[in-house]
Write an enzyme that holds these catalytic residues in place. Structure first.
Site, mmCIF file in Angstrom:
data_model
loop_
_atom_site.group_PDB
_atom_site.id
_atom_site.type_symbol
_atom_site.label_atom_id
_atom_site.label_comp_id
_atom_site.label_asym_id
_atom_site.label_seq_id
_atom_site.Cartn_x
_atom_site.Cartn_y
_atom_site.Cartn_z
ATOM 1 N N HIS A 61 -22.596 -1.283 5.068
ATOM 2 C CA HIS A 61 -23.339 -0.697 6.164
ATOM 3 C C HIS A 61 -24.482 0.164 5.614
ATOM 4 O O HIS A 61 -24.540 0.462 4.423
ATOM 5 C CB HIS A 61 -22.415 0.149 7.036
ATOM 6 C CG HIS A 61 -21.406 -0.664 7.800
ATOM 7 N ND1 HIS A 61 -20.564 -0.130 8.745
ATOM 8 C CD2 HIS A 61 -21.119 -1.994 7.756
ATOM 9 C CE1 HIS A 61 -19.801 -1.084 9.256
ATOM 10 N NE2 HIS A 61 -20.118 -2.218 8.655
ATOM 11 N N GLU A 63 -25.219 3.280 5.761
ATOM 12 C CA GLU A 63 -24.849 4.526 5.089
ATOM 13 C C GLU A 63 -24.488 4.284 3.622
ATOM 14 O O GLU A 63 -24.913 5.034 2.724
ATOM 15 C CB GLU A 63 -23.658 5.175 5.807
ATOM 16 C CG GLU A 63 -23.949 5.604 7.227
ATOM 17 C CD GLU A 63 -23.612 4.546 8.264
ATOM 18 O OE1 GLU A 63 -23.248 4.916 9.391
ATOM 19 O OE2 GLU A 63 -23.742 3.335 7.953
ATOM 20 N N ARG A 193 -38.929 -14.422 16.411
ATOM 21 C CA ARG A 193 -37.892 -15.371 16.005
ATOM 22 C C ARG A 193 -37.035 -14.809 14.882
ATOM 23 O O ARG A 193 -35.801 -14.916 14.902
ATOM 24 C CB ARG A 193 -38.538 -16.682 15.550
ATOM 25 C CG ARG A 193 -39.035 -17.588 16.651
ATOM 26 C CD ARG A 193 -39.644 -18.862 16.067
ATOM 27 N NE ARG A 193 -39.978 -19.847 17.090
ATOM 28 C CZ ARG A 193 -40.520 -21.022 16.839
ATOM 29 N NH1 ARG A 193 -40.800 -21.369 15.589
ATOM 30 N NH2 ARG A 193 -40.800 -21.854 17.825
ATOM 31 N N LEU A 213 -38.194 -24.582 15.092
ATOM 32 C CA LEU A 213 -37.498 -23.336 15.422
ATOM 33 C C LEU A 213 -37.107 -22.536 14.183
ATOM 34 O O LEU A 213 -36.079 -21.846 14.168
ATOM 35 C CB LEU A 213 -36.266 -23.622 16.295
ATOM 36 C CG LEU A 213 -36.536 -24.374 17.612
ATOM 37 C CD1 LEU A 213 -35.233 -24.606 18.357
ATOM 38 C CD2 LEU A 213 -37.524 -23.620 18.479
ATOM 39 N N GLY A 273 -38.157 -24.417 28.554
ATOM 40 C CA GLY A 273 -39.152 -24.796 29.534
ATOM 41 C C GLY A 273 -38.852 -24.167 30.880
ATOM 42 O O GLY A 273 -37.913 -23.372 31.036
#
Length: 341
Positions: A61, A63, A193, A213, A273
């Site tokens: 994490h 920290e 994205r 994509l 769409g």
């Protein structure tokens, strides 16, 4: 605002701006965890070390990332956090334990942890003799909003991205649509994205447009989700190995959402769409809308939204403008959809 005592000072405004930048870098890399950022400051207010959570690199994490960078310099320091440190054992030990062991003297955090499983970190630190202060930050609330939304609703934050002409058209009458927005707007889409855990498109759109994509220029690889019943040629770009692709052979919105929830996504970018986008919007499954409006008119053609079932002005769907900017002549408008889940 400053936090200071016994000669120790941290400029909270500057610290929170720095954490916001780090939180944004973490977007798209932490799911199902929050995009937390941490910074450690010396007694003079100088930045010693910082870090943000990135599951693509390590389970640590924010920290722990910052503490490992700081080493012995953590002793007697001030840690500033975008989110209250976790107090439970998951994939890693509690961050409260790491903070106590590092010898950090005080902790300032911007957002309280709403997750009942991991909350309570502030109280644990105080019981260990560490000075703890909560200084709320709307800026960091917004930067971490996708995960906070998921904890609050149980659903991922759904953002619909559209590019239209001034009169709301996404394609001309003959179906041609490339390119409506400026290339710099399209580059901005790549950033959005990269900050998303998944990109959702309908199977019909995927079949016609053959999108890749993949966020160009970024290392993040969001999951590509194709939903619907249309078959795609095996040669289409979404079948390559550059990112994971998940096919949902259904048009059922509850079934689609169930998959998104089970995947643990924080943020999903919808590049659908008009048919799928309108269906999601009508069922209050779109939380935000990012609209790139090009300075052009078509007069006729395909609109980005279809019938919402609204017959009178009193039934209109209201949006809240979050941000607006000009990109090479295009107007990018970011909205929150009022009434969304």
């Amino acid at each position: 605002m400053q936090f200071s005592e016994k000669g120790e000072a941290v400029n909270i405004q500057e610290a929170y701006e720095h954490l916001t930048s780090l939180c944004q870098k973490a977007l798209g890399t932490t799911s199902p965890n929050p995009n937390v950022a941490a910074a450690i400051y010396s007694s003079s207010g100088a930045l010693i070390a910082d870090g943000f959570h990135n599951r693509l690199i390590s389970p640590d994490h924010a920290e722990v990332v910052a503490i490992n960078k700081a080493g012995a310099a953590s002793i007697g320091s001030t840690m500033v956090l975008s989110l209250e440190p976790c107090a439970h054992t998951g994939a890693t030990p509690p961050c409260t334990q790491a903070i106590i062991q590092a010898g950090i003297s005080r902790v300032i955090y911007a957002v309280k942890d709403p997750n009942q499983i991991a909350s309570g970190g502030a109280a644990i630190l105080m019981s260990a003799g560490i000075e703890v202060e909560f200084i709320s930050s709307p800026q960091l609330q917004f930067a971490q909003r996708a995960w906070l939304h998921k904890i609050r609703t149980g659903l991922p934050l759904m953002i619909w991205k559209i590019a239209t002409t001034l009169d709301g058209k996404v394609a001309a009458s003959d179906g041609s649509s490339k390119w409506i927005s400026h290339e710099n707007s399209r580059a901005d889409v790549q950033l959005i994205r990269s900050q998303s855990d998944a990109i959702l498109v309908g199977s019909q759109t995927a079949a016609i447009d053959n999108p890749h994509l993949i966020p160009r220029g970024y290392s993040n690889r969001p999951t590509r989700i194709i939903c619907g019943e249309s078959e795609l040629p095996a040669t289409h770009n979404v079948f390559d190995e550059q990112a994971r692709t998940l096919f949902i052979k259904s048009r059922s919105l509850p079934q689609i959402m169930e998959v998104l929830v089970n995947e643990g996504f924080n943020q999903v970018l919808v590049e659908a769409g008009a048919t799928l986008g309108t269906a999601l919007l009508r069922e209050e499954m779109i939380d935000e809308l990012v609209h790139y409006q090009a300075p052009a008119l078509l007069g006729s053609g395909r609109s980005f939204v279809e019938d919402l079932g609204i017959s009178t002005i009193n039934q209109r769907m209201n949006l809240e403008l979050l941000e607006v900017e000009e990109i090479s002549g295009d107007i990018k408008s970011h909205y929150a959809v009022k009434g969304s889940r």
